[in-house]
Structures are given as C-alpha cells and as structure tokens.
Enzyme design. Structure first.
Site, short mmCIF file in Angstrom:
data_model
loop_
_atom_site.label_atom_id
_atom_site.label_comp_id
_atom_site.label_asym_id
_atom_site.label_seq_id
_atom_site.Cartn_x
_atom_site.Cartn_y
_atom_site.Cartn_z
N LYS A 123 1.96 -3.58 6.54
CA LYS A 123 2.64 -3.46 5.00
C LYS A 123 3.98 -3.32 5.05
O LYS A 123 4.82 -3.97 4.10
CB LYS A 123 1.81 -2.63 4.34
CG LYS A 123 0.35 -2.93 4.23
CD LYS A 123 -0.07 -4.05 3.46
CE LYS A 123 -1.41 -4.44 3.16
NZ LYS A 123 -1.80 -5.70 2.81
N SER A 178 0.89 -1.20 -0.07
CA SER A 178 0.11 0.03 -0.03
C SER A 178 0.92 1.25 -0.14
O SER A 178 2.01 1.08 0.50
CB SER A 178 -0.63 -0.32 1.44
OG SER A 178 -1.58 1.42 1.32
N TYR A 207 -1.73 -0.83 10.84
CA TYR A 207 -2.01 -1.52 9.48
C TYR A 207 -0.77 -1.16 8.57
O TYR A 207 -0.66 -2.02 8.03
CB TYR A 207 -3.54 -1.01 9.19
CG TYR A 207 -3.61 -1.10 7.40
CD1 TYR A 207 -3.04 0.13 6.95
CD2 TYR A 207 -3.61 -2.26 6.87
CE1 TYR A 207 -3.28 -0.07 5.34
CE2 TYR A 207 -3.78 -2.50 5.45
CZ TYR A 207 -3.28 -1.13 4.85
OH TYR A 207 -3.51 -1.41 3.37
C1 WQD Z 1 -9.60 9.26 1.17
C2 WQD Z 1 -9.74 10.82 1.39
C3 WQD Z 1 -10.10 11.55 3.69
C4 WQD Z 1 -14.08 9.30 4.35
C5 WQD Z 1 -6.69 4.19 3.24
C6 WQD Z 1 -5.75 3.43 3.68
C7 WQD Z 1 -5.08 2.94 2.37
C8 WQD Z 1 -5.98 1.86 1.66
C9 WQD Z 1 -7.23 2.99 1.15
C10 WQD Z 1 -6.21 -0.24 2.27
C11 WQD Z 1 -8.79 11.31 2.86
C12 WQD Z 1 -11.31 11.71 2.93
C13 WQD Z 1 -12.62 9.86 3.59
C14 WQD Z 1 -14.82 10.29 4.63
C15 WQD Z 1 -13.52 12.27 3.90
N1 WQD Z 1 -6.45 1.10 2.48
N2 WQD Z 1 -12.65 11.24 3.64
N3 WQD Z 1 -14.66 11.67 4.24
O1 WQD Z 1 -7.06 7.08 4.07
O2 WQD Z 1 -6.38 7.75 1.78
O3 WQD Z 1 -6.15 5.32 2.35
O4 WQD Z 1 -7.63 3.52 2.43
O5 WQD Z 1 -5.65 -0.78 1.69
O6 WQD Z 1 -4.17 1.85 2.68
O7 WQD Z 1 -4.66 4.35 4.18
O8 WQD Z 1 -8.13 6.45 1.99
O9 WQD Z 1 -10.82 6.57 1.30
O10 WQD Z 1 -10.25 6.60 3.88
O11 WQD Z 1 -9.64 8.68 2.52
O12 WQD Z 1 -13.42 13.25 3.86
O13 WQD Z 1 -16.27 10.07 5.21
O14 WQD Z 1 -11.05 10.97 1.51
O15 WQD Z 1 -9.75 12.50 4.68
O16 WQD Z 1 -8.54 12.62 2.54
P1 WQD Z 1 -7.08 6.83 2.67
P2 WQD Z 1 -9.88 7.01 2.47
#
Ligand code: WQD
Length: 340
Positions: free
Chosen positions: A155, A126, A151
């Site tokens: 990785k 990741s 998590y």
């Molecule tokens: C994306 C953006 C949030 C939800 C994570 C893991 C990564 C992978 C993918 C496993 C961020 C914003 C989110 C919400 C929001 N996981 N957001 N409101 O955190 O980049 O990655 O998931 O493999 O390893 O770290 O993905 O989709 O959670 O967030 O504003 O209700 O959307 O702050 O900027 P992230 P995400």
C-alpha cells in the site's frame, strides 16, 4: 448516457458496496473481478438491490489484454482500484505473490488508463501505512511508518508510485483513500463481507462465533495501555466508506489534469476490542463466547482517524455508529447462515 466508472475488485466487500453507492448517485459501475477473494454471488446481490444488471468482467487486473479490452469496449470516465490481496499474515508467508499482484496490477492499470486517456483514479489504501502512530487521532500529514507486513508495504509502495507518477506530470488525477477498519453490511443483507476460510478480521469472527460457526473468539491480548487493555481501532461502516468513494470521483471532476490528494476514511472514534464485543452482544441479544489470549504479532496498540480533511474537502463524514454496523453485520451473518 451515465458516466461509466470501472471498479476493480468490484465483487469484493468494499467494491460491491461502492458499486451500489455509485449507481445510487447516477453513475454506471462496471466490475472486473477474478473472484480470488470474493464470490460471484455478490453481483446477484448488487442486482437485487439495484434491480438492474451491471456490466462485469471476470479476470485479473494484471491481464493487460483484458484490461485493454474493457477500456476499448466501454467509455470509462474513471477507475476505483480495490483489487488487491489483503491478508496481513498471508503476505508475510508469500511476499512475492503480494508484490506481484498488488503493485503489478496498479502498474498495468496506470498504463492502460494512459493509453485510453482515462485520467481519474481513486486508489484503495489503508491506515496500516501509519503503523503505530505516536499521536491519535492520526492525520494525513502524519509520517508513514515502516510497514508491519508486505501487505502494508504494497500500500505504501502504491502510494509512492502514484505520487511519483503525478510528479512526472502524467495526465492523471488521483485520490488515495486510507481506510481504517471497514465493518458492517448493506441494510438489505444482499451484500456483505465474505471472508474465505477462518476470518482474520475481528467482526466476521465475532458474527461467525455468534451463529456457532466458530466455537470461541480469542481476544488477542488485554495487556495494552488502553482503557480496558485491548487494542483500539476506528471501525467504519462499509456503506459510509462506499459513499466516500462517490464523493472522491465527484471531487476529481473539476481538478487539473495532473492532481493528487489523499484522505483518511474513518469515523474519528476509537473502540477497543471488548467494546466491540459488548456492542455486538447488545445488538444481537446474544452472549458471545470469548477468551483472552496472547497478543497477535504485528498488531498496533491503538489507531484511529482524524477525519477533518475528508469532512472539509470532500464534504463527507461517516454517519453510522458502531452499533449500526454490528447490527448490519449480524443480520448479514444470519442471512448467510439462513437463520433470519
Ligand atoms: C482488529 C482488532 C486484533 C481478530 C487489518 C489490516 C488493515 C485492514 C483491516 C485490509 C485487533 C483484534 C482480531 C480476532 C482479535 N485490512 N482481533 N481477535 O488488524 O486492525 O487491520 O484489517 O485493508 O489493513 O491491517 O483488523 O479486524 O484483524 O483486528 O482480538 O480473532 O481485533 O488484535 O486489535 P486490523 P482486525
């Protein structure tokens, strides 16, 4: 006889799409999944797409006896290892569960592969290993950062285990793939993302808000140093991601018996959260109910991929756009909500 590839976590989001991509490329995918973060219905979805059953086992990759049984019963040529817990927040609350499962299952897998003389492994890593890069787009040579969560640390540790194992001259050929943000669903809406409970990730929360399952999306912070103040990520269509796994298995076919390589899998473009919201509103034709809330602890401000290496070495590049992925996610959500 088709080449058999074992997909651990093959009923999961990326695993199920990879099973379809492998079959489409002439391979014979075999699935093992404990359904802890997936649903058996994904196997029916794969069957509906392929018009064929695939061999599948229910169980845990930490179960050495079961893994031995699978390798004994099937002439497996290679493994794609997806099976892992992936909820960042949960991992902070339950670190031992994450280390035992994510690191433990890799160790069991490597042992059973060695005993059955199976040498090809594609490992699901990741972009979280980069933390907040100083420079974007981030390259594979960019130094990894201290993990933001247990998590993310699992990785990093798994990558280190694989590097050290290869350095020990083990007979193993490894490709590690650092995913950016997988989104989207298969065009048939037969398979897609199935978050359990309240989605942590942005796009499933957006589509669930769109169908009224959720009242309102909270955008976690608009005071970042980005074009519109919201975080930037590299959102890659899960079908493009799946195809990169096929390319990785094919890439290993002519490599030395002891080999390691790693690739970023993204689009090479970054989009802000609000750009995702606007693109969703465009493809769905619906105004999304959202508000700006406080920052989410642990979020990096901006990260997107340099994908030159995968393009040059794997011969792979993402093809689908953010809107393509959001359209497919939306159609999948509508089907889940029986609103198509
Ligand atoms: C994306 C953006 C949030 C939800 C994570 C893991 C990564 C992978 C993918 C496993 C961020 C914003 C989110 C919400 C929001 N996981 N957001 N409101 O955190 O980049 O990655 O998931 O493999 O390893 O770290 O993905 O989709 O959670 O967030 O504003 O209700 O959307 O702050 O900027 P992230 P995400």
């Amino acid at each position: 006889m088709k080449t058999k590839i074992l997909i651990t976590g093959g009923a999961g989001y990326i695993g199920s799409h990879t099973a379809v991509a492998l079959s489409d490329a002439g391979f014979d995918p075999i699935v093992i999944d404990n359904y802890s973060n997936s649903d058996k219905s994904a196997l029916q979805g794969i069957k509906n797409i392929l018009n064929a059953d695939i061999i599948h086992y229910e169980g845990d990759c930490n179960d050495a006896a079961l893994m031995d049984k699978i390798f004994t019963e099937n002439d497996i040529a290679g493994v794609i290892h997806f099976a892992a817990y992936k909820a960042v927040g949960e991992s902070t609350a339950q670190p031992l569960k994450y280390y035992q499962n994510n690191v433990g299952s890799l160790m069991v897998l490597l042992d059973v592969m060695q005993r059955h003389q199976v040498k090809d492994l594609v490992f699901s890593s990741s972009c979280t290993v980069y933390g907040q890069p100083e420079v974007n787009p981030v390259e594979e040579s960019t130094p990894r950062k201290a993990a933001e969560s247990p998590y993310g640390n699992t990785k990093k540790i798994c990558e280190d285990i694989l590097v050290d194992y290869v350095k020990s001259n083990a007979t193993v050929r490894v490709v590690a793939l650092r995913y950016f943000n997988p989104i989207g669903a298969h065009a048939t809406s037969e398979i897609g993302e199935l978050p359990l409970g309240v989605p942590n990730n942005l796009v499933p929360f957006v589509t669930q808000t769109g169908v009224g399952l959720r009242e309102q999306l909270t955008v976690y912070g608009d005071d970042y140093n980005t074009s519109d103040g919201t975080c930037v990520r590299d959102y890659i269509h899960v079908v493009d991601l799946a195809e990169a796994h096929v390319k990785s298995i094919q890439y290993l076919e002519d490599k030395p018996d002891t080999f390691y390589d790693l690739f970023n899998l993204g689009t090479g473009n970054g989009n802000t959260v609000l750009e995702v919201v606007k693109a969703f509103e465009k493809v769905s034709g619906k105004a999304l109910n959202y508000k700006i809330g406080p920052r989410r602890p642990g979020d990096v401000e901006q990260v997107w991929a340099n994908t030159d290496k995968a393009e040059k070495v794997l011969g792979w590049k993402s093809r689908m756009t953010l809107e393509d992925a959001l359209r497919d996610s939306w159609n999948w959500q509508l089907k889940l909500s029986n609103q198509q």
